[in-house]
Design a protein around this motif. Structure first.
Motif, PDB file in Angstrom:
ATOM      1  N   ALA A 127       0.812  -1.222   0.000  1.00  0.00           N
ATOM      2  CA  ALA A 127       0.000   0.000   0.000  1.00  0.00           C
ATOM      3  C   ALA A 127       0.848   1.276   0.000  1.00  0.00           C
ATOM      4  CB  ALA A 127      -0.914  -0.014   1.220  1.00  0.00           C
ATOM      5  N   LYS A 128       1.900   1.302   0.809  1.00  0.00           N
ATOM      6  CA  LYS A 128       2.681   2.550   0.937  1.00  0.00           C
ATOM      7  C   LYS A 128       3.288   2.962  -0.408  1.00  0.00           C
ATOM      8  CE  LYS A 128       5.670   5.678   2.678  1.00  0.00           C
ATOM      9  NZ  LYS A 128       6.725   5.755   1.712  1.00  0.00           N
ATOM     10  N   ILE A 129       3.956   2.046  -1.061  1.00  0.00           N
ATOM     11  CA  ILE A 129       4.624   2.390  -2.325  1.00  0.00           C
ATOM     12  C   ILE A 129       3.586   2.664  -3.422  1.00  0.00           C
ATOM     13  CG2 ILE A 129       5.026  -0.046  -2.915  1.00  0.00           C
ATOM     14  CD1 ILE A 129       7.558   0.776  -4.366  1.00  0.00           C
ATOM     15  N   THR A 130       2.413   2.043  -3.326  1.00  0.00           N
ATOM     16  CA  THR A 130       1.388   2.288  -4.342  1.00  0.00           C
ATOM     17  C   THR A 130       0.849   3.719  -4.219  1.00  0.00           C
ATOM     18  OG1 THR A 130       0.825  -0.047  -4.268  1.00  0.00           O
ATOM     19  CG2 THR A 130      -0.743   1.378  -5.368  1.00  0.00           C
ATOM     20  N   ILE A 131       0.624   4.174  -2.984  1.00  0.00           N
ATOM     21  CA  ILE A 131       0.185   5.572  -2.806  1.00  0.00           C
ATOM     22  C   ILE A 131       1.315   6.520  -3.243  1.00  0.00           C
ATOM     23  CG2 ILE A 131      -0.611   7.327  -1.154  1.00  0.00           C
ATOM     24  CD1 ILE A 131      -2.640   5.067  -1.697  1.00  0.00           C
ATOM     25  N   ASP A 132       2.549   6.159  -2.900  1.00  0.00           N
ATOM     26  CA  ASP A 132       3.688   6.993  -3.325  1.00  0.00           C
ATOM     27  C   ASP A 132       3.796   7.050  -4.850  1.00  0.00           C
ATOM     28  OD1 ASP A 132       4.546   7.711  -0.811  1.00  0.00           O
ATOM     29  OD2 ASP A 132       6.133   6.211  -0.689  1.00  0.00           O
ATOM     30  N   SER A 133       3.349   6.015  -5.525  1.00  0.00           N
ATOM     31  CA  SER A 133       3.377   6.044  -6.990  1.00  0.00           C
ATOM     32  C   SER A 133       2.304   7.001  -7.504  1.00  0.00           C
ATOM     33  CB  SER A 133       3.130   4.649  -7.572  1.00  0.00           C
ATOM     34  OG  SER A 133       4.162   3.794  -7.161  1.00  0.00           O
ATOM     35  N   ALA A 134       1.173   7.044  -6.807  1.00  0.00           N
ATOM     36  CA  ALA A 134       0.089   7.929  -7.236  1.00  0.00           C
ATOM     37  C   ALA A 134       0.458   9.403  -7.043  1.00  0.00           C
ATOM     38  CB  ALA A 134      -1.198   7.586  -6.482  1.00  0.00           C
ATOM     39  N   THR A 135       1.193   9.713  -5.957  1.00  0.00           N
ATOM     40  CA  THR A 135       1.607  11.122  -5.746  1.00  0.00           C
ATOM     41  C   THR A 135       2.893  11.414  -6.517  1.00  0.00           C
ATOM     42  OG1 THR A 135       2.970  10.506  -3.832  1.00  0.00           O
ATOM     43  CG2 THR A 135       0.710  11.207  -3.375  1.00  0.00           C
ATOM     44  N   MET A 136       3.554  10.377  -6.985  1.00  0.00           N
ATOM     45  CA  MET A 136       4.885  10.410  -7.611  1.00  0.00           C
ATOM     46  C   MET A 136       5.997  10.678  -6.588  1.00  0.00           C
ATOM     47  SD  MET A 136       4.573  11.422 -11.555  1.00  0.00           S
ATOM     48  CE  MET A 136       6.182  10.714 -11.770  1.00  0.00           C
ATOM     49  N   MET A 137       5.655  10.622  -5.290  1.00  0.00           N
ATOM     50  CA  MET A 137       6.719  10.692  -4.284  1.00  0.00           C
ATOM     51  C   MET A 137       7.657   9.499  -4.467  1.00  0.00           C
ATOM     52  SD  MET A 137       8.228  12.148  -1.827  1.00  0.00           S
ATOM     53  CE  MET A 137       7.290  13.327  -0.866  1.00  0.00           C
ATOM     54  N   ASN A 138       7.097   8.366  -4.896  1.00  0.00           N
ATOM     55  CA  ASN A 138       7.946   7.191  -5.098  1.00  0.00           C
ATOM     56  C   ASN A 138       9.073   7.514  -6.079  1.00  0.00           C
ATOM     57  OD1 ASN A 138       8.718   4.405  -4.897  1.00  0.00           O
ATOM     58  ND2 ASN A 138       7.862   4.123  -6.935  1.00  0.00           N
ATOM     59  N   LYS A 139       8.731   8.220  -7.156  1.00  0.00           N
ATOM     60  CA  LYS A 139       9.782   8.546  -8.139  1.00  0.00           C
ATOM     61  C   LYS A 139      10.776   9.522  -7.537  1.00  0.00           C
ATOM     62  CE  LYS A 139       9.236   6.384 -10.780  1.00  0.00           C
ATOM     63  NZ  LYS A 139       9.701   5.001 -11.008  1.00  0.00           N
ATOM     64  N   GLY A 140      10.243  10.449  -6.710  1.00  0.00           N
ATOM     65  CA  GLY A 140      11.138  11.392  -6.031  1.00  0.00           C
ATOM     66  C   GLY A 140      12.109  10.643  -5.122  1.00  0.00           C
ATOM     67  N   LEU A 141      11.592   9.682  -4.364  1.00  0.00           N
ATOM     68  CA  LEU A 141      12.465   8.887  -3.486  1.00  0.00           C
ATOM     69  C   LEU A 141      13.487   8.124  -4.323  1.00  0.00           C
ATOM     70  CD1 LEU A 141       9.828   7.424  -0.942  1.00  0.00           C
ATOM     71  CD2 LEU A 141      11.371   9.346  -0.576  1.00  0.00           C
ATOM     72  N   GLU A 142      13.039   7.662  -5.485  1.00  0.00           N
ATOM     73  CA  GLU A 142      13.953   6.911  -6.359  1.00  0.00           C
ATOM     74  C   GLU A 142      15.055   7.791  -6.944  1.00  0.00           C
ATOM     75  OE1 GLU A 142      10.722   3.507  -7.661  1.00  0.00           O
ATOM     76  OE2 GLU A 142      11.626   4.737  -9.222  1.00  0.00           O
ATOM     77  N   VAL A 143      14.754   9.080  -7.149  1.00  0.00           N
ATOM     78  CA  VAL A 143      15.800   9.999  -7.617  1.00  0.00           C
ATOM     79  C   VAL A 143      16.906  10.071  -6.548  1.00  0.00           C
ATOM     80  CG1 VAL A 143      16.302  12.443  -8.086  1.00  0.00           C
ATOM     81  CG2 VAL A 143      14.312  11.359  -9.147  1.00  0.00           C
ATOM     82  N   ILE A 144      16.489  10.182  -5.296  1.00  0.00           N
ATOM     83  CA  ILE A 144      17.467  10.246  -4.190  1.00  0.00           C
ATOM     84  C   ILE A 144      18.257   8.935  -4.130  1.00  0.00           C
ATOM     85  CG2 ILE A 144      17.739  10.527  -1.690  1.00  0.00           C
ATOM     86  CD1 ILE A 144      15.089  12.097  -1.674  1.00  0.00           C
ATOM     87  N   GLU A 145      17.517   7.837  -4.238  1.00  0.00           N
ATOM     88  CA  GLU A 145      18.126   6.500  -4.210  1.00  0.00           C
ATOM     89  C   GLU A 145      19.193   6.385  -5.310  1.00  0.00           C
ATOM     90  OE1 GLU A 145      14.863   3.743  -4.736  1.00  0.00           O
ATOM     91  OE2 GLU A 145      16.096   2.020  -4.202  1.00  0.00           O
ATOM     92  N   ALA A 146      18.852   6.820  -6.514  1.00  0.00           N
ATOM     93  CA  ALA A 146      19.771   6.697  -7.653  1.00  0.00           C
ATOM     94  C   ALA A 146      21.012   7.563  -7.463  1.00  0.00           C
ATOM     95  CB  ALA A 146      19.053   7.087  -8.952  1.00  0.00           C
ATOM     96  N   ALA A 147      20.799   8.777  -6.937  1.00  0.00           N
ATOM     97  CA  ALA A 147      21.934   9.688  -6.737  1.00  0.00           C
ATOM     98  C   ALA A 147      22.937   9.051  -5.780  1.00  0.00           C
ATOM     99  CB  ALA A 147      21.433  11.025  -6.199  1.00  0.00           C
ATOM    100  N   TYR A 148      22.439   8.433  -4.699  1.00  0.00           N
ATOM    101  CA  TYR A 148      23.347   7.803  -3.729  1.00  0.00           C
ATOM    102  C   TYR A 148      23.988   6.535  -4.301  1.00  0.00           C
ATOM    103  CZ  TYR A 148      21.496  10.798   0.023  1.00  0.00           C
ATOM    104  OH  TYR A 148      21.141  11.849   0.809  1.00  0.00           O
TER     105      TYR A 148
END
Ligand code: NAP
Length: 398
Positions: free
Chosen positions: A209-230
Motif C-alpha cells: 500500500a505505501k509504495i502504491t500511494i507513493d506512486s500515485a503522488t509520484m513521491m515514489n519517483k522522487g524517493l527513487e531519484v534520491i536513491e539513484a543519486a546515492y
C-alpha cells in the motif's frame, strides 16, 4: 544451473510483503537449492508460518510481539526457532546468510538493512527508505564488510545492469522512468477528491500500500531519484525522470557520446529480484518473455511538477542533503498513513511533506548529531511529530 555461482544461504526480511512473497516465489519457480536462514515479518503470522513450514528457516521472526504466541502455536513441533520484537528482527538480519533480501517497508527497514550489511552478505535492497535516510553510510558499511548492495527497485536494477562503474565519469544522465501512476492524466481538482481505493489501483504494478500511494503522488519517483543519486554517485541535476506509461523500459543511462542504454522487461518484480540474486550471472526461471510486437508502442512524456509537487519536494531534499531526505521520508510515511485512514485528502499528502520540511528548516531540527545514523533517527522522529501536527491542523480546518 550447475555452473552458476548462486548464494546457498539466504534470509528474507519482510517475507510476507509483496517483494518478500515474490522473492520466495522466484526461488521456488527457479528451483534453486537454498537454505533459508531467517524469515522476518511485521505481523502476518499466518503467512509467515506457512512460509516457514515450506522453507524451514532456522529462525522465524515476527516484529509484533503480541503475535508471538500464535506464531509459536502454528510452528509447534516444527523445530523452527521463533522470536518477536525489533531486536529479534535484527537477529534475523544478522543470521548466517550470503544473500539477504531487505524488503521491510519504511524507516523500520533501516536498522535491519544496516545489520545485514555489516555481516558482509549481499544485500538485495528493496527497502529504499534505508538508502534515502542513510545512503552513504549504508553503502560504506557494506563495502567495509566485504559485501555489496544490489538494488531491487526495478528502475535501479535497470540502471545497475547498464551502468559500467569504470565509465561512471562518462555518464551524462540517469533517466528514471515512471508509469505516472493512476492519476497521470487527472486534473488537480479531480485528484483533490481521489479516494484511497482509486489511489491504490496502480495501472501496471501490484505492490504494497505505501509504495502504491507513493506512486500515485509520484513521491515514489522522487524517493527513487534520491536513491539513484546515492547508489550511482550522481549529482542531483544529472538524475532525471521520464514518464513511460507502459512500464516496459525500466530506466536509461545516457553516456557522453550520445548513446543511451536501457533495460526492458515486463513489469514483474521477480526479474529484478532474479538479477540481484544471481548477479553477475543470469538466473533462468519460467518468466514471461517480453513480447514487444504485442506491446506495440512505447510512449514517453515529460513529468509535470505542478500536478505532482512531491517530485519537486524530493529533489529539493536531495539538493539540501544532510537529514532532509530522512525528514521527507518520515513526513511522507505519516501523510500516506493519514490518507489511507481517510484523515486527509490526496493532495494533502504533498502539503504535509512540504509544511513539515519548512518547519524542520525553521527549527533546525535533526542536525544535533555528527553521527549520520543518530541524526537520521532524530530527524525521523522529529519529522514524524511535526507531520502529525500538520495532519491534525489540516483535519481541524476540514
Ligand atoms: N512492491 C514492489 O513492487 C516494490 C518495488 C520496489 C521497491 N519496493 C520497496 O520494497 C519495500 C517493501 O515493499 P512492499 O511493497 O513489499 O511492502 P509490503 O507489501 O507492505 O510489505 C512490507 C513487509 O514488511 C513487513 N514489515 C512491516 N513493518 C515491519 C517491521 N517493523 N519489522 C519487520 N517487518 C515489517 C511486513 O510484514 P507484515 O505483512 O507481516 O505486516 C511485510 O512483510 C518498500 O521499501 C518498497 O518501497 C517495493
Amino acid at each position: 544451473m550447475g555452473s552458476l555461482n548462486l548464494p546457498r544461504k539466504v534470509s528474507v526480511l519482510g517475507s510476507t510483503g509483496s517483494v518478500g512473497v515474490s522473492t520466495l516465489d522466484l526461488l521456488e519457480k527457479a528451483r534453486v537449492e537454498v537454505e533459508v536462514s531467517a524469515l522476518a515479518a511485521g505481523r502476518n503470522v499466518e503467512l509467515l508460518a506457512e512460509q516457514a513450514l515450506r522453507w524451514r528457516p532456522a529462525l522465524a521472526v515476527v516484529q509484533d510481539e503480541s503475535k508471538l504466541p500464535e506464531l509459536r502455536e502454528r510452528l509447534h513441533g516444527s523445530g523452527i526457532a521463533t522470536a518477536a520484537g525489533s531486536a529479534a528482527v535484527l537477529e534475523a538480519a544478522a543470521a548466517d546468510a550470503q544473500w539477504v533480501m531487505s524488503a521491510i517497508v519504511g524507516f523500520a527497514g533501516l536498522a535491519p538493512t544496516l545489520t545485514a550489511a555489516k555481516t558482509g552478505a549481499i544485500v538485495a535492497l528493496a527497502n529504499k527508505e534505508s538508502l534515502i535516510c542513510a545512503g552513504p553510510a549504508l553503502l560504506r558499511t557494506a563495502k567495509l564488510a566485504g559485501g555489496a548492495v544490489i538494488p531491487v527497485d526495478s528502475e535501479h536494477s535497470a540502471i545497475f545492469q547498464v551502468f559500467a562503474p569504470a565509465n561512471a565519469g562518462q555518464v551524462s544522465r540517469l533517466i528514471l522512468t515512471a508509469s505516472g501512476g493512476p492519476f497521470r492524466t487527472w486534473r488537480r481538482e479531480q485528484m483533490a477528491r481521489a479516494t484511497p481505493e482509486q489511489a491504490l489501483a496502480h495501472p501496471n504494478w501490484s505492490m504494497g500500500a505505501k509504495i502504491t500511494i507513493d506512486s500515485a503522488t509520484m513521491m515514489n519517483k522522487g524517493l527513487e531519484v534520491i536513491e539513484a543519486a546515492y547508489l550511482f554517485g550522481m549529482e542531483p541535476e544529472r538524475v532525471d525522470v521520464l514518464i513511460h506509461p507502459q512500464s516496459i523500459v525500466h530506466s536509461l543511462v545516457e553516456y557522453a557520446d550520445g548513446s543511451t542504454l536501457a533495460q526492458l522487461g515486463p513489469p514483474d518484480m521477480r526479474t529484478p529480484i532474479a538479477c540481484a540474486f544471481a548477479w553477475p550471472d543470469r538466473l533462468p526461471w519460467p518468466c514471461e518473455p517480453l513480447n514487444l510486437a504485442k506491446v506495440g508502442s512505447l510512449t514517453f512524456e515529460a513529468p509535470d511538477f505542478e500536478r505532482f509537487p512531491a517530485l519537486r519536494l524530493a529533489k529539493e531534499a536531495l539538493v539540501a542533503g544532510g537529514v532532509a531526505p530522512a525528514s521527507l521520508n518520515a513526513a511522507d510515511e505519516v501523510a500516506v498513513a493519514a490518507f489511507l485512514d481517510r484523515r486527509i485528502g490526496f493532495l494533502d499528502i504533498a502539503r504535509v511533506v512540504a509544511e513539515t520540511l519548512e518547519r524542520m528548516d525553521r527549527s533546525h531540527a535533526g542536525t544535533q548529531s555528527d553521527d549520520v545514523l543518530e541524526a537520521a533517527h532524530i530527524a525521523d522522529a522529529t519529522a514524524r511529530r511535526l507531520a502529525g501536527e500538520v495532519v491534525s491542523a489540516l483535519m481541524a480546518r476540514a
